[in-house]
Design a protein around this motif. Structure first.
Motif, PDB file in Angstrom:
ATOM      1  N   LYS A 141      -7.662   2.912  -7.337  1.00  0.00           N
ATOM      2  CA  LYS A 141      -8.037   4.311  -6.725  1.00  0.00           C
ATOM      3  C   LYS A 141      -6.960   4.720  -5.585  1.00  0.00           C
ATOM      4  N   THR A 142      -6.670   6.236  -5.851  1.00  0.00           N
ATOM      5  CA  THR A 142      -5.751   6.854  -5.101  1.00  0.00           C
ATOM      6  C   THR A 142      -6.589   7.851  -4.180  1.00  0.00           C
ATOM      7  N   THR A 143      -6.148   8.191  -2.981  1.00  0.00           N
ATOM      8  CA  THR A 143      -6.911   9.110  -2.357  1.00  0.00           C
ATOM      9  C   THR A 143      -5.782  10.336  -1.607  1.00  0.00           C
ATOM     10  N   GLY A 190      -8.748   7.037   6.792  1.00  0.00           N
ATOM     11  CA  GLY A 190      -9.972   6.138   6.637  1.00  0.00           C
ATOM     12  C   GLY A 190      -9.624   4.708   7.006  1.00  0.00           C
ATOM     13  N   SER A 191      -8.367   4.541   7.624  1.00  0.00           N
ATOM     14  CA  SER A 191      -8.058   3.089   7.953  1.00  0.00           C
ATOM     15  C   SER A 191      -8.628   2.308   9.185  1.00  0.00           C
ATOM     16  N   ARG A 192      -8.917   1.177   9.189  1.00  0.00           N
ATOM     17  CA  ARG A 192      -9.413   0.546  10.584  1.00  0.00           C
ATOM     18  C   ARG A 192      -8.335   0.048  11.558  1.00  0.00           C
ATOM     19  N   LEU A 206       2.730   7.093   0.081  1.00  0.00           N
ATOM     20  CA  LEU A 206       3.322   7.939   1.200  1.00  0.00           C
ATOM     21  C   LEU A 206       4.509   7.037   1.709  1.00  0.00           C
ATOM     22  N   ILE A 207       4.557   5.881   1.271  1.00  0.00           N
ATOM     23  CA  ILE A 207       5.986   5.158   1.620  1.00  0.00           C
ATOM     24  C   ILE A 207       6.463   4.421   0.497  1.00  0.00           C
ATOM     25  N   GLN A 208       7.599   4.030   0.533  1.00  0.00           N
ATOM     26  CA  GLN A 208       8.158   3.192  -0.715  1.00  0.00           C
ATOM     27  C   GLN A 208       8.091   1.686  -0.210  1.00  0.00           C
TER      28      GLN A 208
END
Length: 208
Positions: A141-143, A190-192, A206-208
């Protein structure tokens, strides 16, 4: 100069002995203690304050997940580097949420192992590329998320394991500004923590 103190936690004595040997042979670290399970490790923390903990996942009495959870509840700034096997990917998401600083495979060579230690000791993170790919494959799943140019730059450097201090020097901005961008990145994704942020970034390209 004082050498960084390390606690080794693994249920195989021969593996612990080998790890202790290469650490002490490097003349860069001191092994403060060894434990064969999570409970022994927690007991060691009553007497030692390590700079980093090298922690196995599957152990008797108390596994690495419960041990990490208990240890980080007591000492939130404790640096934990997980020693892992390929078939343990089901546990990684949980460990990311707990706040471990990195993962390295048990069959890694000495160069990669010491690189992981140095990254974590200096406030950065480290992930075996093979393990990251396994985590990403298991989360399809991607956001969508929109990042500023500076946020992307900070994210890219975080993904390479750089600490806030190093990012500050590389981008010629204050550490407070780096921390502000990092906080915004965590909120937007939404990362902790930084580890789960990088997994999110890779999964969402978002990055490679």
């Amino acid at each position: 100069m004082k050498k960084p103190g390390i606690i080794i936690v693994d249920d195989h004595k021969l593996f612990r002995s080998g790890l202790k040997y290469i650490l002490e042979e490097s003349n860069q670290y001191q092994v403060l203690g060894e434990a064969s399970n999570g409970q022994e490790f927690l007991d060691l923390l009553n007497h030692h304050t390590p700079d980093i903990v090298i922690l196995d996942i599957n152990m008797p009495v108390m596994n690495g997940i419960e041990a990490a959870k208990n240890a980080l509840a007591r000492f939130p700034s404790l640096s934990i580097l997980i020693l892992s096997m390929y078939n343990e990917t089901d546990y990684y998401s949980t460990l990311l949420e707990i706040g471990v600083k990195g993962f390295v495979l048990k069959d890694a060579d000495n160069e990669e192992f010491f690189n992981a230690l140095q990254k974590v000791l200096h406030g950065g993170t480290y992930f075996s590329q093979e393990l990251l790919l396994n985590i990403i494959r298991n989360e399809s799943k991607t956001t969508p998320v929109n990042l500023s140019k500076r946020e992307k730059e900070v994210l890219e450097l975080l993904s390479r394991g750089h600490s806030n201090q190093e990012i500050s020097a590389l981008l010629h901005i204050s550490q407070r500004t780096v921390e502000r961008h990092r906080t915004m990145l965590l909120e937007k994704t939404g990362s902790r923590n930084s580890v789960s942020l990088i997994v999110f970034a890779l999964k969402n390209k978002l990055i490679q």
